[in-house]
Design an enzyme around this catalytic site. Structure first.
Site, PDB file in Angstrom:
ATOM      1  N   LYS A   1       0.820  -1.216   0.000  1.00  0.00           N
ATOM      2  CA  LYS A   1       0.000   0.000   0.000  1.00  0.00           C
ATOM      3  C   LYS A   1       0.846   1.256   0.000  1.00  0.00           C
ATOM      4  O   LYS A   1       0.449   2.264  -0.572  1.00  0.00           O
ATOM      5  CB  LYS A   1      -0.957   0.019   1.197  1.00  0.00           C
ATOM      6  CG  LYS A   1      -2.154  -0.903   1.019  1.00  0.00           C
ATOM      7  CD  LYS A   1      -3.317  -0.482   1.894  1.00  0.00           C
ATOM      8  CE  LYS A   1      -4.499  -1.403   1.720  1.00  0.00           C
ATOM      9  NZ  LYS A   1      -5.554  -1.166   2.705  1.00  0.00           N
TER      10      LYS A   1
ATOM     11  N   LYS B   1      -5.850 -14.753  -8.744  1.00  0.00           N
ATOM     12  CA  LYS B   1      -7.072 -14.723  -7.946  1.00  0.00           C
ATOM     13  C   LYS B   1      -8.018 -13.610  -8.436  1.00  0.00           C
ATOM     14  O   LYS B   1      -7.560 -12.546  -8.844  1.00  0.00           O
ATOM     15  CB  LYS B   1      -6.676 -14.435  -6.489  1.00  0.00           C
ATOM     16  CG  LYS B   1      -7.761 -14.700  -5.490  1.00  0.00           C
ATOM     17  CD  LYS B   1      -7.292 -14.336  -4.082  1.00  0.00           C
ATOM     18  CE  LYS B   1      -8.453 -13.754  -3.306  1.00  0.00           C
ATOM     19  NZ  LYS B   1      -8.078 -13.083  -2.079  1.00  0.00           N
TER      20      LYS B   1
ATOM     21  N   LYS C   1     -11.263  -7.743  -6.299  1.00  0.00           N
ATOM     22  CA  LYS C   1     -12.253  -6.681  -6.504  1.00  0.00           C
ATOM     23  C   LYS C   1     -11.623  -5.423  -7.066  1.00  0.00           C
ATOM     24  O   LYS C   1     -12.305  -4.588  -7.634  1.00  0.00           O
ATOM     25  CB  LYS C   1     -13.025  -6.400  -5.214  1.00  0.00           C
ATOM     26  CG  LYS C   1     -12.211  -5.890  -4.063  1.00  0.00           C
ATOM     27  CD  LYS C   1     -13.092  -5.684  -2.840  1.00  0.00           C
ATOM     28  CE  LYS C   1     -12.254  -5.392  -1.615  1.00  0.00           C
ATOM     29  NZ  LYS C   1     -13.001  -5.412  -0.384  1.00  0.00           N
TER      30      LYS C   1
END
Ligand code: TRP
Length: 334
Positions: free
Chosen positions: A115, A197, A200
């Site tokens: 992040k 994977k 979202k």
């Protein structure tokens, strides 16, 4: 103690964009948890502000996330559903835990590294201490199990280290939480790159099916799913795309792989993709309808939040005051 059942605790970021991966791998199974566990589901708005948020969006997503959990089958009468900022003990215990967490430990967190690379213009202290707030969420409720995705495992391990360290200095303070990670068999992969994977936050929206996608969108996405040059619907090495579609179909229908292979014998990928798309869209339709209905009733959602916060506060207050007492904070009979 308040416990007559084991405690399960999970936090969810306020983003309305949950995928069928979140649904099949986790949320869909949560409704059965309440038989065995006392379950807490927290919408973590305080975690969300570690990256910049537009206030109106954060507010809307907080309602949406709560509504989506209820729409997916979590009954507010059987589970404690609440919003993190409504229970001030989270932030208070997080401060205390910060004083028992090493700079080096936090520096090693892969989510922090990812992040801070992604938001290089805003590497704030909250982003760095994100895991101690998460530890506070978990430890406040004397949690036994934490259902999470594998990406959060490191944070639960850190939580255990903090709890152990604290308990060594001040015995019998926290319950030791165990992570529960959905089995890899249920892992849903991207429709565009089935070796990855389903995420979202994928920029390619064709790769991801959201729980709230409408029927046409769901079918269109499955039609475009990447497969292989073979033509036979069977589960095998090297057929990642088909394996993924079979997994999704199996999760929605309960059918085993050999049953699915028989069902589509002699049929092409086109027929199979359409069947998976329709099955998925039909299964999601009632969730979407319920979600729309709930969102129209803000007063009900606020009632759920209020009741949830009351139950959560009751438990959180007890743990926090135990911690404060052990640390030597003066108690003045609040
Ligand atoms: N960090 C988790 C995520 O991003 C969300 C979260 C916050 C959480 N607090 C938690 C998950 C406590 C489990 C338990 O997905």
């Amino acid at each position: 103690m308040f416990k007559d059942k084991l405690v399960s605790y999970s936090g969810v970021q306020p983003s309305g964009n949950l995928t069928i991966g979140n649904y099949l791998g986790a949320i869909k199974n949560f409704s059965a948890y309440s038989d065995k566990y006392m379950c807490f589901y927290c919408v973590v708005d305080e975690h969300a502000i570690t990256v910049r948020q537009v206030p109106a969006d954060l507010r809307r997503r907080t309602y949406e996330t709560l509504a989506l959990y209820i729409a997916c089958g979590l009954d507010p009468e059987k589970n404690t559903l609440y919003v993190q900022s409504h229970v001030h003990e989270h932030a208070e215990l997080a401060w205390i835990l910060n004083c028992f967490t090493g700079f080096g430990e936090l520096s090693r967190m892969t989510q922090f590294k990812d992040k801070s690379a992604k938001h290089a213009d805003n590497v704030n202290a909250g982003l760095f201490t994100y895991p101690t707030l998460m530890a506070s969420d978990i430890l406040l409720y004397q949690t036994d199990v934490v259902p999470i995705g594998v990406d959060q495992k490191q944070h639960v391990e850190l939580t255990r280290n903090i709890a152990e360290r604290f308990n060594q200095l001040y015995p019998d303070t926290f319950t030791m939480p165990e992570p529960i990670i959905a089995k890899s068999g249920k892992k849903i992969m991207s429709l565009a790159d089935p070796t990855k994977k389903m995420s979202k936050s994928d920029e390619n929206t064709n790769a991801v099916v959201y729980i709230l996608d409408d029927k046409d969108t769901v079918i269109r996405k499955f039609k475009r799913a990447v497969t292989d040059s073979d033509t036979c619907v069977r589960f095998a090495d090297g057929k990642d795309g088909i394996n993924n579609l079979m997994t999704i179909y199996s999760c929605f229908t309960g059918k085993e792989f050999d049953e699915i292979e028989r069902e589509f014998e002699g049929k092409g990928y086109g027929d199979f993709k359409l069947a998976v798309g329709e099955t998925c869209a039909d299964a999601l339709a009632p969730v979407r309808a319920k979600f729309d209905e709930l969102l129209k009733d803000k007063a009900y959602l606020e009632e759920v939040m209020k009741n949830g916060a009351e139950t959560a506060s009751y438990v959180a207050r007890r743990t926090l005051s135990k911690v404060q007492k052990k640390l030597g904070f003066v108690q003045i009979g609040r």
